[in-house]
Design a protein around this motif. Structure first.
Motif, PDB file in Angstrom:
ATOM      1  N   PHE A 319       0.854  -1.186   0.000  1.00 32.48           N
ATOM      2  CA  PHE A 319       0.000   0.000   0.000  1.00 32.48           C
ATOM      3  C   PHE A 319       0.890   1.237   0.000  1.00 32.48           C
ATOM      4  O   PHE A 319       2.048   1.185   0.440  1.00 32.48           O
ATOM      5  N   LEU A 320       0.324   2.346  -0.461  1.00 33.17           N
ATOM      6  CA  LEU A 320       1.111   3.561  -0.645  1.00 33.17           C
ATOM      7  C   LEU A 320       0.331   4.772  -0.147  1.00 33.17           C
ATOM      8  O   LEU A 320      -0.850   4.929  -0.457  1.00 33.17           O
ATOM      9  N   SER A 321       1.006   5.618   0.646  1.00 36.09           N
ATOM     10  CA  SER A 321       0.458   6.932   0.989  1.00 36.09           C
ATOM     11  C   SER A 321       1.191   7.979   0.163  1.00 36.09           C
ATOM     12  O   SER A 321       2.415   7.942   0.051  1.00 36.09           O
ATOM     13  N   MET A 367      -6.450  18.455 -15.540  1.00 36.74           N
ATOM     14  CA  MET A 367      -7.138  17.341 -16.199  1.00 36.74           C
ATOM     15  C   MET A 367      -6.149  16.319 -16.757  1.00 36.74           C
ATOM     16  O   MET A 367      -6.297  15.822 -17.873  1.00 36.74           O
ATOM     17  N   LYS A 368      -5.164  15.977 -15.951  1.00 34.65           N
ATOM     18  CA  LYS A 368      -4.215  14.954 -16.341  1.00 34.65           C
ATOM     19  C   LYS A 368      -3.599  14.331 -15.098  1.00 34.65           C
ATOM     20  O   LYS A 368      -3.698  14.877 -13.992  1.00 34.65           O
ATOM     21  N   PHE A 369      -2.944  13.178 -15.291  1.00 27.31           N
ATOM     22  CA  PHE A 369      -2.274  12.522 -14.182  1.00 27.31           C
ATOM     23  C   PHE A 369      -0.942  13.209 -13.911  1.00 27.31           C
ATOM     24  O   PHE A 369      -0.188  13.526 -14.836  1.00 27.31           O
ATOM     25  N   VAL A 370      -0.670  13.422 -12.629  1.00 19.95           N
ATOM     26  CA  VAL A 370       0.528  14.159 -12.222  1.00 19.95           C
ATOM     27  C   VAL A 370       1.255  13.353 -11.148  1.00 19.95           C
ATOM     28  O   VAL A 370       0.644  12.898 -10.176  1.00 19.95           O
ATOM     29  N   LYS A 371       2.551  13.188 -11.322  1.00 21.11           N
ATOM     30  CA  LYS A 371       3.363  12.562 -10.287  1.00 21.11           C
ATOM     31  C   LYS A 371       3.976  13.654  -9.422  1.00 21.11           C
ATOM     32  O   LYS A 371       4.627  14.564  -9.943  1.00 21.11           O
ATOM     33  N   PRO A 372       3.774  13.606  -8.097  1.00 18.79           N
ATOM     34  CA  PRO A 372       4.342  14.622  -7.218  1.00 18.79           C
ATOM     35  C   PRO A 372       5.859  14.713  -7.371  1.00 18.79           C
ATOM     36  O   PRO A 372       6.544  13.690  -7.508  1.00 18.79           O
ATOM     37  N   GLU A 373       6.377  15.926  -7.349  1.00 16.66           N
ATOM     38  CA  GLU A 373       7.819  16.148  -7.503  1.00 16.66           C
ATOM     39  C   GLU A 373       8.490  16.485  -6.182  1.00 16.66           C
ATOM     40  O   GLU A 373       9.706  16.650  -6.143  1.00 16.66           O
ATOM     41  N   GLU A 374       7.716  16.604  -5.127  1.00 16.19           N
ATOM     42  CA  GLU A 374       8.287  16.911  -3.822  1.00 16.19           C
ATOM     43  C   GLU A 374       7.552  16.128  -2.750  1.00 16.19           C
ATOM     44  O   GLU A 374       6.475  15.583  -2.972  1.00 16.19           O
ATOM     45  N   GLY A 375       8.158  16.065  -1.572  1.00 11.94           N
ATOM     46  CA  GLY A 375       7.561  15.320  -0.475  1.00 11.94           C
ATOM     47  C   GLY A 375       7.969  13.858  -0.487  1.00 11.94           C
ATOM     48  O   GLY A 375       8.841  13.430  -1.251  1.00 11.94           O
ATOM     49  N   GLU A 376       7.326  13.079   0.374  1.00 10.19           N
ATOM     50  CA  GLU A 376       7.664  11.668   0.527  1.00 10.19           C
ATOM     51  C   GLU A 376       6.430  10.781   0.402  1.00 10.19           C
ATOM     52  O   GLU A 376       5.347  11.132   0.867  1.00 10.19           O
ATOM     53  N   TYR A 377       6.630   9.654  -0.235  1.00 10.63           N
ATOM     54  CA  TYR A 377       5.651   8.579  -0.204  1.00 10.63           C
ATOM     55  C   TYR A 377       5.917   7.732   1.035  1.00 10.63           C
ATOM     56  O   TYR A 377       7.065   7.606   1.486  1.00 10.63           O
ATOM     57  N   THR A 378       4.874   7.125   1.585  1.00 13.69           N
ATOM     58  CA  THR A 378       5.045   6.121   2.629  1.00 13.69           C
ATOM     59  C   THR A 378       4.602   4.784   2.053  1.00 13.69           C
ATOM     60  O   THR A 378       3.479   4.654   1.548  1.00 13.69           O
ATOM     61  N   VAL A 379       5.476   3.810   2.122  1.00 11.82           N
ATOM     62  CA  VAL A 379       5.208   2.481   1.580  1.00 11.82           C
ATOM     63  C   VAL A 379       4.906   1.535   2.733  1.00 11.82           C
ATOM     64  O   VAL A 379       5.671   1.461   3.704  1.00 11.82           O
ATOM     65  N   PHE A 380       3.794   0.814   2.651  1.00  5.60           N
ATOM     66  CA  PHE A 380       3.386  -0.152   3.674  1.00  5.60           C
ATOM     67  C   PHE A 380       3.404  -1.558   3.070  1.00  5.60           C
ATOM     68  O   PHE A 380       3.076  -1.739   1.898  1.00  5.60           O
ATOM     69  N   LYS A 391       6.614  -0.340   7.271  1.00  4.67           N
ATOM     70  CA  LYS A 391       6.445   0.882   6.508  1.00  4.67           C
ATOM     71  C   LYS A 391       7.775   1.602   6.390  1.00  4.67           C
ATOM     72  O   LYS A 391       8.671   1.445   7.223  1.00  4.67           O
ATOM     73  N   VAL A 392       7.926   2.377   5.333  1.00  2.00           N
ATOM     74  CA  VAL A 392       9.138   3.147   5.103  1.00  2.00           C
ATOM     75  C   VAL A 392       8.794   4.345   4.239  1.00  2.00           C
ATOM     76  O   VAL A 392       7.920   4.266   3.376  1.00  2.00           O
ATOM     77  N   ASN A 393       9.454   5.459   4.487  1.00  2.00           N
ATOM     78  CA  ASN A 393       9.265   6.659   3.676  1.00  2.00           C
ATOM     79  C   ASN A 393      10.331   6.726   2.594  1.00  2.00           C
ATOM     80  O   ASN A 393      11.474   6.300   2.800  1.00  2.00           O
ATOM     81  N   VAL A 394       9.957   7.289   1.450  1.00  2.00           N
ATOM     82  CA  VAL A 394      10.918   7.470   0.374  1.00  2.00           C
ATOM     83  C   VAL A 394      10.574   8.758  -0.358  1.00  2.00           C
ATOM     84  O   VAL A 394       9.396   9.083  -0.563  1.00  2.00           O
ATOM     85  N   SER A 395      11.594   9.506  -0.744  1.00  2.00           N
ATOM     86  CA  SER A 395      11.382  10.768  -1.441  1.00  2.00           C
ATOM     87  C   SER A 395      10.740  10.548  -2.800  1.00  2.00           C
ATOM     88  O   SER A 395      10.953   9.524  -3.456  1.00  2.00           O
ATOM     89  N   ALA A 396       9.953  11.521  -3.228  1.00  2.00           N
ATOM     90  CA  ALA A 396       9.349  11.456  -4.554  1.00  2.00           C
ATOM     91  C   ALA A 396      10.381  11.602  -5.660  1.00  2.00           C
ATOM     92  O   ALA A 396      10.119  11.268  -6.820  1.00  2.00           O
ATOM     93  N   ASN A 397      11.567  12.084  -5.297  1.00  2.00           N
ATOM     94  CA  ASN A 397      12.635  12.266  -6.277  1.00  2.00           C
ATOM     95  C   ASN A 397      13.337  10.952  -6.565  1.00  2.00           C
ATOM     96  O   ASN A 397      13.614  10.165  -5.658  1.00  2.00           O
ATOM     97  N   ALA A 398      13.654  10.713  -7.831  1.00  2.00           N
ATOM     98  CA  ALA A 398      14.377   9.500  -8.210  1.00  2.00           C
ATOM     99  C   ALA A 398      15.769   9.517  -7.615  1.00  2.00           C
ATOM    100  O   ALA A 398      16.373  10.566  -7.401  1.00  2.00           O
ATOM    101  N   GLY A 399      16.283   8.319  -7.310  1.00  4.06           N
ATOM    102  CA  GLY A 399      17.649   8.202  -6.811  1.00  4.06           C
ATOM    103  C   GLY A 399      17.750   8.014  -5.324  1.00  4.06           C
ATOM    104  O   GLY A 399      18.850   7.957  -4.782  1.00  4.06           O
ATOM    105  N   GLU A 400      16.611   7.889  -4.618  1.00  4.13           N
ATOM    106  CA  GLU A 400      16.655   7.702  -3.174  1.00  4.13           C
ATOM    107  C   GLU A 400      16.108   6.336  -2.801  1.00  4.13           C
ATOM    108  O   GLU A 400      15.254   5.768  -3.488  1.00  4.13           O
ATOM    109  N   THR A 401      16.634   5.812  -1.701  1.00  3.81           N
ATOM    110  CA  THR A 401      16.225   4.495  -1.218  1.00  3.81           C
ATOM    111  C   THR A 401      15.758   4.586   0.210  1.00  3.81           C
ATOM    112  O   THR A 401      16.028   5.546   0.918  1.00  3.81           O
ATOM    113  N   GLY A 402      15.060   3.563   0.636  1.00  2.00           N
ATOM    114  CA  GLY A 402      14.635   3.482   2.029  1.00  2.00           C
ATOM    115  C   GLY A 402      14.470   2.040   2.432  1.00  2.00           C
ATOM    116  O   GLY A 402      14.250   1.173   1.600  1.00  2.00           O
TER     117      GLY A 402
END
Length: 477
Positions: A319-321, A367-380, A391-402
């Motif tokens: 799941f994803l926040s 009126m289109k799909f947009v991927k956030p460019e800032e902030g963090e997703y939370t992965v469950f 659960k773990v947080n990861v930045s919306a920016n490519a190149g980061e791990t968690g």
């Protein structure tokens, strides 16, 4: 259409291979909802010498046009999309045949009368009650139900039958054949519940394989199971359209994006059984949740260990926040799963990929799909929408791990999952900090983070009024 290939509409499908496949699919689709005192699987070593099989749903099915009847066991709903079965294996026949191998006696009562069911059950070591509810297409009315079910109650006074049998036999198991959730007022009165759905022509063999442990159940609910009044919308019956026809009625779905489990999360409602719920005859442990945001999407891996004594299939779910910049959005969204067979004591790691489209939301302004460019997703990660221990947080920016820390590998239980803050501001505090210390420490950390950048940082847990576990975020150079 001159180049369209010839189609043979008369291929013989009643083969051994298809029979075996039908049986396997039916067995794998069974969802074990309750199994108190490990009442299942049935074994003579558990002092089970006599079984009572009760209910008309355990009996041979009646064949009728487009299955527009509910007489006997229920293999499928009704309507134009049904098929004409060449045979249907009823549960009583299959259970009787399998029990004979274990030298277990089987008695039966093939009616839905509560008094008769209780009488048949009272002297058995185990009672299995088969009940049903049906639905189908509007052009056929079955027992007053014009397509859709008029209620979530079991048909044929199933609740009364179960109550009577459970009162006569403390070891009662319920098997439900239905297209979806039903009311379960008997939940605390029985030891076992199996949701068999609508399993097709191998119905009896499929449920018997699960009841006797020849197949370890691995089905998971594809919807949230709750009382009718807890759902966001309801079926509306228009008295002016009793005859159906070309007229259509428009219904407003005011819940918006908050359908299914999303609604229950938003409203803080505890379902009877969560989306994705399903038990096994073994137990599983989830660990080592790792995520990496790349240009093509989010790469997730999680390890599952069979901590029980028998082989079984685990179904890890992701799941994803979304980042807080996305407003008025579900607190968590189901994004992926896998199914993995594990021997007792075995561990496996699965990889689940979430592409950029699934990391996007629909922006009604552009009126289109947009991927956030800032902030963090939370992965469950976990086994269902209310059991997500990792659960773990990861930045919306490519190149980061968690990756999830060790403290994150124990279950939060359902309390921590249902009330996650949606778009609220949160403070970052240590595990043992109190509310007053939280404000000071959060401010100090924010000031410090502006001066120093580390390759590996320990991200403290977002807390509103409770504790959430730590995770590790690693930044690539």
């Amino acid at each position: 259409m001159d180049d369209y290939p010839d189609v043979n509409l008369y291929v013989e499908t009643n083969t051994k291979e298809n029979t075996a496949l039908n049986r396997k699919v039916g067995a794998d689709s069974n969802v074990l909802l309750k199994n108190d005192d490990a009442i299942l699987p049935i074994k003579k070593t558990n002092k089970i010498k006599k079984i009572a099989v009760i209910g008309k749903d355990s009996m041979p099915a009646k064949f009728c046009s487009d299955l527009g009847c509910a007489d006997g066991t229920l293999p499928l709903g009704w309507g134009s999309g049904t098929t004409d079965f060449k045979y249907i294996v009823d549960p009583l026949s299959a259970i009787s045949k399998r029990a004979k191998k274990e030298d277990i006696e089987v008695v039966s009562y093939g009616k839905d009368d509560a008094k008769g069911g209780a009488e048949a059950a009272k002297d058995a070591d185990l009672a299995i009650v088969f009940v049903q509810a049906d639905s189908g297409e509007e052009y056929i009315t079955v027992e007053g139900n014009k397509g859709d079910r008029q209620s979530l109650d079991l048909w044929h006074d199933g609740n009364e039958l179960i109550d009577a049998v459970a009162s006569a036999n403390k070891n009662t198991i319920v098997v439900i054949h239905a297209p979806g959730p039903v009311n379960v007022p008997f939940l605390d009165k029985v030891k076992g519940i199996v949701f068999a759905g609508m399993p097709g022509q191998e119905s009896g063999n499929a449920i018997t394989d699960v009841l006797f442990g020849d197949v370890n159940p691995s089905g998971h609910l594809p919807y949230t199971w709750a009382p009718r009044e807890d759902y966001p919308t309801d079926v509306k019956y228009d008295a002016a359209l009793q005859g159906g026809g070309e007229e259509k009625t428009q219904y407003d779905y005011d819940e918006g994006l908050f359908v299914g489990y999303r609604w229950f999360d938003k409203k803080g409602i505890e379902p009877t059984f969560a989306f994705g719920y399903g038990l096994s005859y073994t137990t599983f442990e989830y660990s080592d949740l790792k995520v990496e945001m790349k240009e093509d999407g989010l790469h997730v891996s999680v390890t599952v260990t069979n901590t029980g004594s028998v082989a079984g299939a685990a179904v890890p779910m992701i799941f994803l926040s979304f980042p807080d910049v996305v407003k008025d959005y579900p607190s968590r969204l189901f994004k992926g799963f896998d199914k993995m067979m594990l021997e007792a004591g075995e561990s496996k790691t699965t990889k689940i990929f979430i592409d950029n489209h699934d990391l996007s939301y629909f922006d009604v302004e552009s009126m289109k799909f947009v991927k956030p460019e800032e902030g963090e997703y939370t992965v469950f990660a976990g086994s269902n929408a209310r059991d997500l221990p990792l659960k773990v947080n990861v930045s919306a920016n490519a190149g980061e791990t968690g990756e999830a820390g060790e403290d994150n590998n124990e279950s939060d239980a359902e309390e921590d999952i249902g009330d996650l803050p949606e778009n609220d501001d949160v403070k970052e505090v240590d595990e043992d900090s109190n509310d007053e210390e939280a404000e000071t420490e959060a401010a100090e950390e924010e000031e410090s983070s502006n001066e120093t950048e580390k390759n590996t940082t320990e991200v403290k847990k977002p807390v509103k009024t409770r504790t959430i576990r730590k995770c590790i975020i690693k930044k690539k150079n």
